[in-house]
Design a protein around this motif. Structure first.
Motif, mmCIF file in Angstrom:
data_model
loop_
_atom_site.group_PDB
_atom_site.id
_atom_site.type_symbol
_atom_site.label_atom_id
_atom_site.label_comp_id
_atom_site.label_asym_id
_atom_site.label_seq_id
_atom_site.Cartn_x
_atom_site.Cartn_y
_atom_site.Cartn_z
ATOM 1 N N LEU A 161 0.812 -1.215 0.000
ATOM 2 C CA LEU A 161 0.000 0.000 0.000
ATOM 3 C C LEU A 161 0.847 1.266 0.000
ATOM 4 C CD1 LEU A 161 -2.704 -0.981 2.665
ATOM 5 C CD2 LEU A 161 -2.526 -1.671 0.276
ATOM 6 N N GLU A 162 2.157 1.114 -0.032
ATOM 7 C CA GLU A 162 3.066 2.258 0.003
ATOM 8 C C GLU A 162 4.245 1.961 -0.918
ATOM 9 O OE1 GLU A 162 4.806 5.329 0.087
ATOM 10 O OE2 GLU A 162 3.231 5.515 1.603
ATOM 11 N N TRP A 163 4.788 2.995 -1.579
ATOM 12 C CA TRP A 163 5.864 2.796 -2.551
ATOM 13 C C TRP A 163 7.095 2.139 -1.934
ATOM 14 C CZ3 TRP A 163 5.543 8.287 -5.136
ATOM 15 C CH2 TRP A 163 4.436 8.303 -5.994
ATOM 16 N N ASN A 164 7.443 2.498 -0.724
ATOM 17 C CA ASN A 164 8.625 1.897 -0.094
ATOM 18 C C ASN A 164 8.440 0.385 0.053
ATOM 19 O OD1 ASN A 164 11.205 2.068 1.046
ATOM 20 N ND2 ASN A 164 10.379 2.195 3.111
ATOM 21 N N ALA A 165 7.246 -0.009 0.476
ATOM 22 C CA ALA A 165 6.951 -1.441 0.605
ATOM 23 C C ALA A 165 6.995 -2.126 -0.753
ATOM 24 C CB ALA A 165 5.585 -1.633 1.261
ATOM 25 N N THR A 166 6.502 -1.449 -1.779
ATOM 26 C CA THR A 166 6.537 -2.010 -3.132
ATOM 27 C C THR A 166 7.974 -2.201 -3.597
ATOM 28 O OG1 THR A 166 4.438 -0.921 -3.681
ATOM 29 C CG2 THR A 166 5.786 -1.679 -5.518
ATOM 30 N N GLU A 167 8.805 -1.189 -3.396
ATOM 31 C CA GLU A 167 10.213 -1.298 -3.797
ATOM 32 C C GLU A 167 10.901 -2.460 -3.093
ATOM 33 O OE1 GLU A 167 14.467 1.080 -3.396
ATOM 34 O OE2 GLU A 167 12.608 2.254 -3.372
ATOM 35 N N ILE A 168 10.678 -2.597 -1.799
ATOM 36 C CA ILE A 168 11.322 -3.667 -1.035
ATOM 37 C C ILE A 168 10.863 -5.026 -1.542
ATOM 38 C CG2 ILE A 168 11.493 -4.744 1.242
ATOM 39 C CD1 ILE A 168 11.371 -1.922 2.443
ATOM 40 N N CYS A 169 9.559 -5.188 -1.740
ATOM 41 C CA CYS A 169 9.040 -6.471 -2.245
ATOM 42 C C CYS A 169 9.693 -6.852 -3.562
ATOM 43 C CB CYS A 169 7.523 -6.381 -2.424
ATOM 44 S SG CYS A 169 6.580 -6.821 -0.982
ATOM 45 N N LEU A 170 9.714 -5.898 -4.493
ATOM 46 C CA LEU A 170 10.281 -6.191 -5.806
ATOM 47 C C LEU A 170 11.774 -6.471 -5.712
ATOM 48 C CD1 LEU A 170 8.370 -3.518 -7.922
ATOM 49 C CD2 LEU A 170 7.910 -5.977 -7.782
ATOM 50 N N ALA A 171 12.477 -5.746 -4.852
ATOM 51 C CA ALA A 171 13.912 -5.976 -4.688
ATOM 52 C C ALA A 171 14.191 -7.349 -4.099
ATOM 53 C CB ALA A 171 14.516 -4.889 -3.807
ATOM 54 N N LEU A 172 13.245 -7.874 -3.331
ATOM 55 C CA LEU A 172 13.385 -9.209 -2.744
ATOM 56 C C LEU A 172 12.861 -10.304 -3.675
ATOM 57 C CD1 LEU A 172 12.331 -8.472 0.954
ATOM 58 C CD2 LEU A 172 14.649 -8.852 0.079
ATOM 59 N N GLY A 173 12.430 -9.918 -4.867
ATOM 60 C CA GLY A 173 11.981 -10.911 -5.841
ATOM 61 C C GLY A 173 10.545 -11.350 -5.683
ATOM 62 N N VAL A 174 9.714 -10.507 -5.043
ATOM 63 C CA VAL A 174 8.310 -10.846 -4.820
ATOM 64 C C VAL A 174 7.437 -9.821 -5.540
ATOM 65 C CG1 VAL A 174 6.479 -11.129 -3.108
ATOM 66 C CG2 VAL A 174 8.807 -11.878 -2.579
ATOM 67 N N ARG A 175 6.555 -10.282 -6.419
ATOM 68 C CA ARG A 175 5.628 -9.378 -7.096
ATOM 69 C C ARG A 175 4.338 -9.295 -6.305
ATOM 70 N NH1 ARG A 175 1.191 -9.633 -10.051
ATOM 71 N NH2 ARG A 175 1.243 -11.912 -10.204
ATOM 72 N N PRO A 176 3.948 -8.101 -5.848
ATOM 73 C CA PRO A 176 2.688 -7.988 -5.106
ATOM 74 C C PRO A 176 1.492 -8.204 -6.016
ATOM 75 C CG PRO A 176 3.637 -5.821 -5.492
ATOM 76 C CD PRO A 176 4.666 -6.825 -5.946
ATOM 77 N N VAL A 177 0.472 -8.852 -5.490
ATOM 78 C CA VAL A 177 -0.734 -9.088 -6.280
ATOM 79 C C VAL A 177 -1.447 -7.780 -6.571
ATOM 80 C CG1 VAL A 177 -2.199 -9.491 -4.245
ATOM 81 C CG2 VAL A 177 -2.827 -10.505 -6.440
#
Length: 259
Positions: free
Chosen positions: A3-19
């Motif tokens: 729900l926040e850009w920082n969380a999105t960046e971290i997820c993607l950097a860890l190799g996880v695509r948010p639904v």
């Protein structure tokens, strides 16, 4: 789901695509870390006000966001899925430590601990490399990083506790103004405030050009940092509130501007 850009960046950097993710178009414009991986992610509304109905329909297995942004929604979010709110406004104002801590907390929630260790090790190595690369150009120099504010002759100055300022200090470029820590890592100053910057310092603007609101002001050419050619441009495509990839890009762009 993020729900926040920082969380999105971290997820993607860890190799996880948010639904699903909030403000995907804005993320692509301002953050742009692994943005192509969001092609299959659903839009869930604004960061300030995500769509609870969209969240419910997507049935996420985890919601990752910001404590500052969504603590008031935490109880409601937990009715949809386990929720982890990253502490991006720590009480001790150590925002760089929060960058590291948020990656570890997200990795624990996502079961991606080895990926987080590799991510942080790579980040630390890049900082060390920049320190070596800038050893000569940084010697004896102080620095101030700022974002122009549209429509007014003012700047958002990043305080000494901002992640970008803390990292520059590690590299060998200490802060050019004696400012206190700020809860969000920045404060706003006008042209008179810039007069306190010495002529041996650099003012790095996260911008593509000096805005007319600044350059057309009568005081601008009289500022010591301006008169001594100390204003540098690092480009506007930088997100100073992000995680390691965003910060590494800013530091690299600053290094290029100073070289």
């Amino acid at each position: 789901m993020t729900l926040e850009w920082n969380a999105t960046e971290i997820c993607l950097a860890l190799g996880v695509r948010p639904v699903g993710a909030a403000e995907i178009a804005g993320y692509r414009q301002w953050v742009d870390v692994e943005s192509d991986a969001l092609a299959g992610s659903a839009e869930i509304g604004r960061r300030q006000q995500p769509s609870l109905e969209a969240i419910r329909k997507l049935a996420p297995t985890l919601i990752l966001s910001s404590k500052f942004r969504h603590q008031s929604l935490e109880a409601r979010l937990r009715t949809f899925a386990p929720t982890v709110l990253l502490d991006d406004q720590p009480s001790d104002n150590d925002l760089l430590a929060a960058v590291y801590g948020n990656i570890r907390d997200a990795a624990d929630a996502l079961d991606r601990q080895p990926a987080a260790q590799a991510l942080l090790a790579d980040f630390n190595e890049r900082i060390d490399q920049l320190k070596i690369l800038m050893a000569e150009s940084a010697r004896g120099r102080k620095i101030l990083v700022a974002q122009p504010l549209p429509g007014v002759p003012r700047l958002r100055i990043f305080a000494p506790n901002a992640p970008v300022a803390r990292l520059l200090d590690k590299i060998g470029l200490p802060h050019a103004l004696d400012l206190p820590p700020e809860p969000f890592g920045f404060t706003t100053i006008d042209l008179e405030g810039l007069a306190a910057i010495g002529d041996d310092a650099c003012l790095v603007l996260l911008a593509d050009h000096v805005p007319a609101d600044l350059s057309s002001a009568a005081l601008w050419p009289m500022l010591p940092v301006v008169a001594n050619n100390g204003v540098k441009l690092a480009g506007s495509r930088n997100w100073p509130f992000g995680s390691t990839a965003s910060l590494a890009k800013i530091l690299q762009d600053i290094a290029s501007a100073l070289s």
